[in-house]
Scaffold this active site. Structure first.
Site, PDB file in Angstrom:
ATOM      1  CE  LYS A 183      44.109  42.013  41.844  1.00  0.00           C
ATOM      2  NZ  LYS A 183      43.902  41.713  40.422  1.00  0.00           N
ATOM      3  CB  THR A 240      40.223  42.763  39.801  1.00  0.00           C
ATOM      4  OG1 THR A 240      41.351  43.582  40.012  1.00  0.00           O
ATOM      5  CG2 THR A 240      40.669  41.532  39.074  1.00  0.00           C
TER       6      THR A 240
HETATM    7  O1  LIG Z   1      45.841  42.642  38.671  1.00  0.00           O
HETATM    8  C1  LIG Z   1      45.254  43.042  37.698  1.00  0.00           C
HETATM    9  C2  LIG Z   1      44.792  44.438  37.560  1.00  0.00           C
HETATM   10  O2  LIG Z   1      45.258  45.243  38.596  1.00  0.00           O
HETATM   11  C3  LIG Z   1      44.924  42.105  36.600  1.00  0.00           C
HETATM   12  O3  LIG Z   1      43.878  41.293  36.992  1.00  0.00           O
HETATM   13  P1  LIG Z   1      43.702  39.827  36.386  1.00  0.00           P
HETATM   14  O4  LIG Z   1      44.969  39.074  36.721  1.00  0.00           O
HETATM   15  O5  LIG Z   1      42.487  39.272  37.040  1.00  0.00           O
HETATM   16  O6  LIG Z   1      43.544  39.983  34.903  1.00  0.00           O
END
Ligand SMILES: O=C(CO)COP(=O)(O)O
Ligand SMILES: NC(=O)C1=CN([C@@H]2O[C@H](COP(=O)(O)OP(=O)(O)OC[C@H]3O[C@@H](n4cnc5c(N)ncnc54)[C@H](O)[C@@H]3O)[C@@H](O)[C@H]2O)C=CC1
Length: 323
Positions: A183, A240
């Site tokens: 993701k 995300t």
């Molecule tokens: O994993 C995350 C939320 O579940 C955080 O996402 P980011 O690392 O892209 O900030």
């Protein structure tokens, strides 16, 4: 019973705060001594989680030996450093792996890395849609806790559950790991679409077709479809891919605005895991004969290998196919 947290970035600090909010003792290992001093002194982590007053029962340390009296350890380093921190951790204590990524060089998932580094420690994976700031503020959150030992999984879930923090148990460790790793790469793609002004239809298409890529790759690696459709897969993908609070999405936005990856990635203190996972994932997918065109496109942009317009045109010009 005392919990230990390895890694005092945004997520490790938020998890320490979650576990300590009701007065339970938590030992939080930080790499940087100024982070240790700020947590123990000012009760804040201004570098990685500013604006949150930390519970008095959190004790920060830079000595791994201080984790020796913990009965569970949450590992929350960046994925590329998981091997080195797990190797230094006390042996034989259950490890809850919270990092999202695939190791560069080896192509190993986090559980495989941890098992290699600490063979006697039981392993679980904690992954889902969980922005650190929201968890630190006590906002409602649900997450997957995956463990192939059902008894241990239930014990760990009971230890980390809080009124506004609900772990859902799974025995599909591989599925939980793959959802969290993939993701991040897809969030970069959605950020690109946003930065380039491609519209919300494009974002929804990237989420759906990206999820198809995640599912193809996951099934090829032995993950279960329902895990990929759950909190640690689709749930985290939707979170995300929809918010500038995501570091991966923001990185993609910069790429979509025409900035170079080299420029965006130089001198960053916080981690955008997708940038490290993307090329490893692409190579693993190619080796397994799994098509991942969105991941390939993200890799091209991260390598500054092709102009943005060319990458977008190539995705749109792919042969028509059944959904
Ligand atoms: O994993 C995350 C939320 O579940 C955080 O996402 P980011 O690392 O892209 O900030
Ligand atoms: N921030 C979030 O909301 C969430 C993050 N995660 C995952 O948690 C993991 C950690 O991310 P964050 O806490 O956000 O980190 P962060 O981006 O806030 O901080 C960077 C971290 O990297 C550490 N670091 C840098 N060099 C290191 C080294 N050589 N060895 C060990 N550690 C080193 C720093 O000490 C710091 O803890 C990542 O895999 C991320 O995907 C998972 C869920 C939510």
């Amino acid at each position: 019973m005392k919990a230990g947290v390895i890694g005092a970035g945004a997520w490790g600090t938020a998890l320490a705060q979650l576990l300590a909010a009701d007065g339970q003792a938590v030992t939080l290992w930080a790499l940087e001594t100024d982070v240790v001093d700020a947590i123990n002194g000012a009760r804040e982590n201004p570098l990685y989680l500013p604006g949150i007053t930390l519970a008095p029962s959190i004790r920060a340390t830079s000595a791994m030996a201080d984790l020796g009296d913990c009965d569970m350890l949450l590992v929350v380093s960046p994925a590329q450093h998981l091997r080195s921190v797990v190797a230094q951790a006390p042996a034989g204590v259950p490890l809850i792996l919270c990092s999202k990524g695939i190791e560069a060089g080896t192509g190993l998932l986090m559980g495989e890395v941890a098992r290699a580094a600490q063979p006697t420690s039981p392993i679980a994976v904690l992954s889902g849609p969980t922005f650190a700031h929201e968890v630190a503020k006590g906002l409602p959150t649900a997450i997957t806790l995956a463990c192939d030992n059902a008894v241990l999984g239930a014990q760990l879930a009971a230890r980390i559950a809080r009124p506004a923090f609900r772990p859902y148990l799974s025995d599909d460790v591989t599925g939980a790991e793959i959802g969290g790793a993939v993701k991040n790469v897809l969030a970069i793609a959605c950020g690109v679409a946003d930065g380039a002004g491609l519209g919300l239809n494009a974002r929804a298409a990237l989420i759906s077709r990206g999820f198809a890529e995640m599912t193809r790759f996951g099934l090829a690696r032995g993950a279960r479809a329902e895990t990929l459709a759950g909190l640690s897969g689709l749930g985290d993908l939707v979170l995300t891919c929809s918010s500038t609070n995501s570091r991966n999405f923001s990185l993609g936005q910069g790429l979509g605005e025409g900035r170079s990856a080299a420029d965006l990635l130089s001198n960053r203190r916080t981690v955008a895991e997708g940038a490290f996972t993307a090329p490893v994932l692409r190579d693993a997918a190619r080796a397994a004969g799994v098509e991942m065109p969105v991941v390939e496109a993200v890799c091209a942009l991260l390598a500054d290998a092709a102009p943005l317009g060319t990458v977008i045109d190539a995705l749109l010009a792919r042969p028509l196919r059944p959904e």
